[in-house]
Design an enzyme around this catalytic site. Structure first.
Site, PDB file in Angstrom:
ATOM      1  N   HIS A  67       0.819  -1.218   0.000  1.00 51.98           N
ATOM      2  CA  HIS A  67       0.000   0.000   0.000  1.00 51.98           C
ATOM      3  C   HIS A  67       0.853   1.269   0.000  1.00 51.98           C
ATOM      4  O   HIS A  67       0.321   2.370  -0.139  1.00 51.98           O
ATOM      5  CB  HIS A  67      -0.969   0.001   1.193  1.00 51.98           C
ATOM      6  N   ASP A 112      -0.071  -7.639   1.724  1.00 49.65           N
ATOM      7  CA  ASP A 112       0.408  -6.248   1.765  1.00 49.65           C
ATOM      8  C   ASP A 112       1.932  -6.238   1.819  1.00 49.65           C
ATOM      9  O   ASP A 112       2.553  -5.924   2.832  1.00 49.65           O
ATOM     10  CB  ASP A 112      -0.184  -5.516   2.967  1.00 49.65           C
ATOM     11  N   SER A 206       4.253   2.729   8.218  1.00 45.40           N
ATOM     12  CA  SER A 206       3.905   1.675   7.259  1.00 45.40           C
ATOM     13  C   SER A 206       5.110   1.261   6.427  1.00 45.40           C
ATOM     14  O   SER A 206       5.920   2.097   6.014  1.00 45.40           O
ATOM     15  CB  SER A 206       2.799   2.160   6.317  1.00 45.40           C
TER      16      SER A 206
END
EC number: 3.4.21.-
Length: 260
Positions: A67, A112, A206
């Site tokens: 992402h 992911d 992230s």
């Protein structure tokens, strides 16, 4: 004598309060500059905006979250203070990005993950070095290290110039399932955090690493609106479960088959 005792008690209370408040900083304390030689920073090459963290696993390869992808990425290696550029830092552009192709038995949370081949390899230095892929799966109860340039306060976010590091615990997946009912009944992801709250990865972390017992085991996924809440641990992509795919891509087999 009474005054001395009173002052001593006040000092103890002050130290106790300082310890508790320091534990509530999201992401912990400032990382030692030599602690994160494998940590990289992904920026939008057009705007210069910081996007995500990532992990150098090979002189020519970086692992991060899917992402975090955008059309034009520039990768900073050896970075510490994002407001100051040092001579030892290096920058690279992606030559190619790889995304986990499998759908069977893999949910969107399981996938992911993004593997980036750098345009040219980097050399090891005092501030840049890859971390090895895990040799065994992580164990529930492990103490894990998190790090990144993500928000250090939430929900009113402030972002540091330097990465922050903290220790959290690895839980059974059922703990995250109870915290987030939208998660599937079974998953290949990892669940980690502090049940009391106060320490957590947050927005901007992230793509960064989860290091458990010295091994690179997880990749930070996108979290909720508020970080570090009690009984709300975070979900991480399980690196060990993707080892065959990662190693095959690095070896040049880009047509890898999906595991069962």
């Amino acid at each position: 004598m009474v005054l001395i005792r009173v002052l001593a008690n006040l000092l103890i209370l002050q130290l106790s309060y300082a310890q508790r408040t320091s534990e509530l900083v999201i992401g912990g304390d400032e990382c030692n500059i030599n602690e994160h030689r494998f940590l990289v920073a992904l920026h939008d090459a057009l705007s210069g905006r910081f996007l995500c963290g990532g992990t150098l696993i090979h002189p020519e390869w970086v692992l991060t979250a899917a992402h975090c992808n955008t059309h034009f990425i520039i990768i900073y290696l050896g970075a510490h203070n994002q407001s100051v550029e040092f001579d030892y830092e290096e920058t690279r552009y992606p030559e190619k990005k790889y995304f986990f192709p499998c759908s069977k038995n893999y949910t969107k949370w399981d996938k992911d993950i993004m593997l980036i081949r750098l345009y040219s390899p980097v050399r090891n230095s005092k501030h840049i070095a890859p971390i090895s892929l895990p040799s065994s799966p992580p164990s529930v109860g492990s103490v894990c290290r998190i790090m990144g340039w993500g928000a250090i306060t939430s929900p009113n976010e402030t972002f540091p110039d330097v990465p922050h590091c903290a220790n959290i615990n690895l839980f059974n997946y059922t703990v995250c399932r109870a915290a987030y009912p939208e998660l599937p009944a079974t998953s290949r992801t990892l669940c980690a955090g502090i049940l009391e709250g106060g320490i957590d990865t947050c927005h901007g972390d992230s793509g960064g690493p989860l290091i458990c017992n010295g091994q690179f085991q997880g990749i930070v996924q996108a979290g909720g609106k508020t970080c570090a809440r009690p009984r709300k641990p975070a979900v991480y992509t399980n690196v060990f479960d993707h080892l065959d795919w990662i190693k095959s891509i690095i070896a040049g087999n880009t047509a890898v088959t999906c595991p069962p």
